[in-house]
Design an enzyme around this catalytic site. Structure first.
Site, mmCIF file in Angstrom:
data_model
loop_
_atom_site.group_PDB
_atom_site.id
_atom_site.type_symbol
_atom_site.label_atom_id
_atom_site.label_comp_id
_atom_site.label_asym_id
_atom_site.label_seq_id
_atom_site.Cartn_x
_atom_site.Cartn_y
_atom_site.Cartn_z
ATOM 1 N N ASN A 50 0.894 -1.223 0.019
ATOM 2 C CA ASN A 50 -0.033 -0.154 -0.084
ATOM 3 C C ASN A 50 0.871 1.050 -0.050
ATOM 4 O OD1 ASN A 50 0.563 -0.919 2.605
ATOM 5 N ND2 ASN A 50 -1.076 0.229 3.472
ATOM 6 N N GLU A 52 0.326 5.463 0.488
ATOM 7 C CA GLU A 52 -0.564 6.317 1.018
ATOM 8 C C GLU A 52 -0.224 7.539 0.528
ATOM 9 O OE1 GLU A 52 -1.264 5.302 5.450
ATOM 10 O OE2 GLU A 52 -2.281 3.680 4.573
ATOM 11 N N GLU A 63 -2.896 -4.750 -3.357
ATOM 12 C CA GLU A 63 -3.253 -5.625 -4.327
ATOM 13 C C GLU A 63 -3.342 -4.831 -5.565
ATOM 14 O OE1 GLU A 63 -4.708 -5.092 -1.347
ATOM 15 O OE2 GLU A 63 -5.877 -6.442 -0.606
HETATM 16 N N1 THU Z 1 -5.240 -1.763 2.480
HETATM 17 C C1 THU Z 1 -4.512 -2.549 1.470
HETATM 18 O O1 THU Z 1 -3.526 -2.172 0.948
HETATM 19 N N2 THU Z 1 -5.150 -3.934 1.071
HETATM 20 C C2 THU Z 1 -6.272 -4.366 1.787
HETATM 21 O O2 THU Z 1 -6.630 -5.113 1.355
HETATM 22 C C3 THU Z 1 -7.049 -3.436 2.765
HETATM 23 C C4 THU Z 1 -6.478 -2.050 3.109
HETATM 24 C C5 THU Z 1 -4.428 -0.408 2.783
HETATM 25 C C6 THU Z 1 -5.155 0.616 2.401
HETATM 26 C C7 THU Z 1 -4.517 1.812 3.451
HETATM 27 O O3 THU Z 1 -3.294 1.825 3.037
HETATM 28 C C8 THU Z 1 -4.255 1.003 4.957
HETATM 29 O O4 THU Z 1 -4.435 -0.452 4.225
HETATM 30 C C9 THU Z 1 -5.404 1.231 5.675
HETATM 31 O O5 THU Z 1 -6.811 0.782 5.053
#
Ligand code: THU
Length: 143
Positions: A50, A52, A63
């Site tokens: 992820n 941000e 994903e």
């Molecule tokens: N997040 C993911 O990368 N994948 C998931 O399946 C669930 C949530 C991330 C998004 C955000 O950066 C953090 O987790 C909290 O929501």
């Protein structure tokens, strides 16, 4: 594709790779690290984490990072994706946007949901998002 057709050693490789990918997570706002490892039909491996942003809505999940990396390298057919986060007792479960994103590339491939102790659960994309919106809907007769 279920767990048996994927093969135990492929699953183990993916489980390890998504845990490693989690280490690259850029999550200064949520502090919730997520990693993904995507296996293509021709056995290439793409990882993602992820990423941000201070404008929160621009953040991208692990994903989708992995899928975007693979598609941008010419890969569109996938066998499996494994996903990791830091929750001790629960496997991570992809968000709705990611379920739709995975469904774009087929319903019958495997999602491996992992825990930090490397235990995992396998589901199919269609298990996660039955009745997904698809290209067929865009072609359906309209009023
Ligand atoms: N997040 C993911 O990368 N994948 C998931 O399946 C669930 C949530 C991330 C998004 C955000 O950066 C953090 O987790 C909290 O929501």
């Amino acid at each position: 594709m279920d767990k048996r057709s994927l093969g135990e050693s492929s699953i183990q490789e993916l489980v390890k790779a998504c845990q490693d990918a989690k280490l690259h997570a850029y999550c200064p706002y949520s502090h919730f690290r997520v990693g993904a490892a995507l296996l293509t039909d021709d056995d290439r491996l793409f990882t993602g984490c992820n990423v941000e942003n201070s404008s929160y809505g621009l953040s991208i999940c692990a994903e989708r990072t992995a899928i975007v990396k693979a598609v941008s390298e010419g890969c569109r057919k996938f066998k499996a994706i494994a996903v990791a986060c830091d929750m001790r007792e629960k496997t991570v479960t992809p968000c709705g946007a990611c379920r739709q994103f995975l469904s774009e590339f087929g319903s019958d491939w495997t999602v491996v949901l992992t825990k930090p102790d490397l235990s995992y659960t396998c589901l199919s994309v269609s298990d996660l998002l039955p009745h997904h919106f698809s290209a067929k809907d865009l072609e359906a007769e309209r009023v």
